[in-house]
Write a protein that holds these residues in place. Structure first.
Motif, short mmCIF file in Angstrom:
data_model
loop_
_atom_site.label_atom_id
_atom_site.label_comp_id
_atom_site.label_asym_id
_atom_site.label_seq_id
_atom_site.Cartn_x
_atom_site.Cartn_y
_atom_site.Cartn_z
N ALA A 69 58.24 37.10 55.60
CA ALA A 69 58.77 38.45 55.36
C ALA A 69 57.89 39.50 56.03
O ALA A 69 56.67 39.40 56.00
N LEU A 70 58.53 40.47 56.64
CA LEU A 70 57.83 41.59 57.26
C LEU A 70 58.13 42.87 56.49
O LEU A 70 59.16 42.99 55.83
N THR A 71 57.23 43.83 56.65
CA THR A 71 57.46 45.16 56.14
C THR A 71 57.26 46.13 57.31
O THR A 71 56.23 46.11 57.98
N ILE A 72 58.28 46.95 57.54
CA ILE A 72 58.21 47.96 58.59
C ILE A 72 57.81 49.28 57.95
O ILE A 72 58.47 49.74 57.00
N ILE A 73 56.73 49.87 58.47
CA ILE A 73 56.25 51.12 57.89
C ILE A 73 56.35 52.24 58.93
O ILE A 73 56.38 52.00 60.12
N SER A 74 56.37 53.47 58.45
CA SER A 74 56.47 54.61 59.35
C SER A 74 55.14 54.85 60.05
O SER A 74 54.08 54.49 59.54
N LYS A 75 55.21 55.47 61.22
CA LYS A 75 54.00 55.75 61.98
C LYS A 75 53.20 56.88 61.33
O LYS A 75 53.76 57.77 60.73
#
Length: 204
Positions: free
Chosen positions: A198-204
């Motif tokens: 599982a991945l988590t995409i976070i904001s820059k």
């Protein structure tokens, strides 16, 4: 490659004296061919003409299991087995390229179709948010050149289709025929392999 001239679209009984018929042929070197020089020959009826030579370089092949960070054992048809992968970081910045390396094992020699690998990053609702589609090893190791039981290292770099997406995501991979779009399926009838990561995409 043996077949009728002009792929049957322009039979020889319609040719006119002095006419030039242009034909393009794609020759596939057998995957078990040894290194050396090969002669290119054109035959039509009883006529046989040598038109040139090509130098063949045998592919360096791996027959020992690769050191995959996460091992798997999932077959796609009678063509390939996904034996593992090296995952990307668990946390990815939105819009940044996502590295992933797949490890395949060939299940046969001389696979007739040059399959394309797809790697999709999916949101929980199934939406496609990043992807990379390419022949194995970015075209350097087409499935038509695989030998039974060899292992193929297949790196990918996914790019975002939705660069502003943030949240959880899952990787899905598989093989498809680029001419028809038809995917190979697992023993369970699934046309994609969901990677156990599982991945988590976070904001820059």
């Amino acid at each position: 490659a043996a077949d009728v001239p002009a792929q049957g679209r322009y039979p020889t009984n319609r040719w006119r004296a002095g006419e030039q018929v242009v034909e393009h042929r794609r020759l596939v070197v057998p995957p078990d061919a040894e290194s050396g020089t090969a002669v290119v020959v054109v035959s039509l009826g009883d006529a046989r003409v040598e038109v040139g030579q090509v130098n063949i370089t045998a592919e360096a092949r791996q027959f020992t299991p690769p050191p995959a960070a996460i091992p798997l054992d999932v077959a796609l048809g009678d063509t390939a087995r996904l034996v593992g992968f090296d995952p990307p970081p668990e946390t990815i910045m939105a819009g940044e390229p996502i590295p992933l390396t797949l490890y395949w094992q060939s299940l046969q020699t001389g696979i007739p179709t040059a399959y394309t690998v797809f790697v999709h990053l999916l949101a929980p609702d199934g939406r496609l948010i990043a992807q990379h589609d390419a022949p194995p090893d970015n075209g350097r190791r087409p499935t038509t050149g695989w030998l039974t039981d060899e292992y193929i290292t297949d790196p990918h770099l996914l790019t975002f289709r939705e660069p502003d997406y943030t949240g959880p995501a899952q990787l899905s991979v598989g093989l498809y025929d680029p001419a028809t779009g038809e995917r190979l399926v697992t023993m369970n009838g699934r046309d994609a392999i969901t990677l156990p990561f599982a991945l988590t995409i976070i904001s820059k």
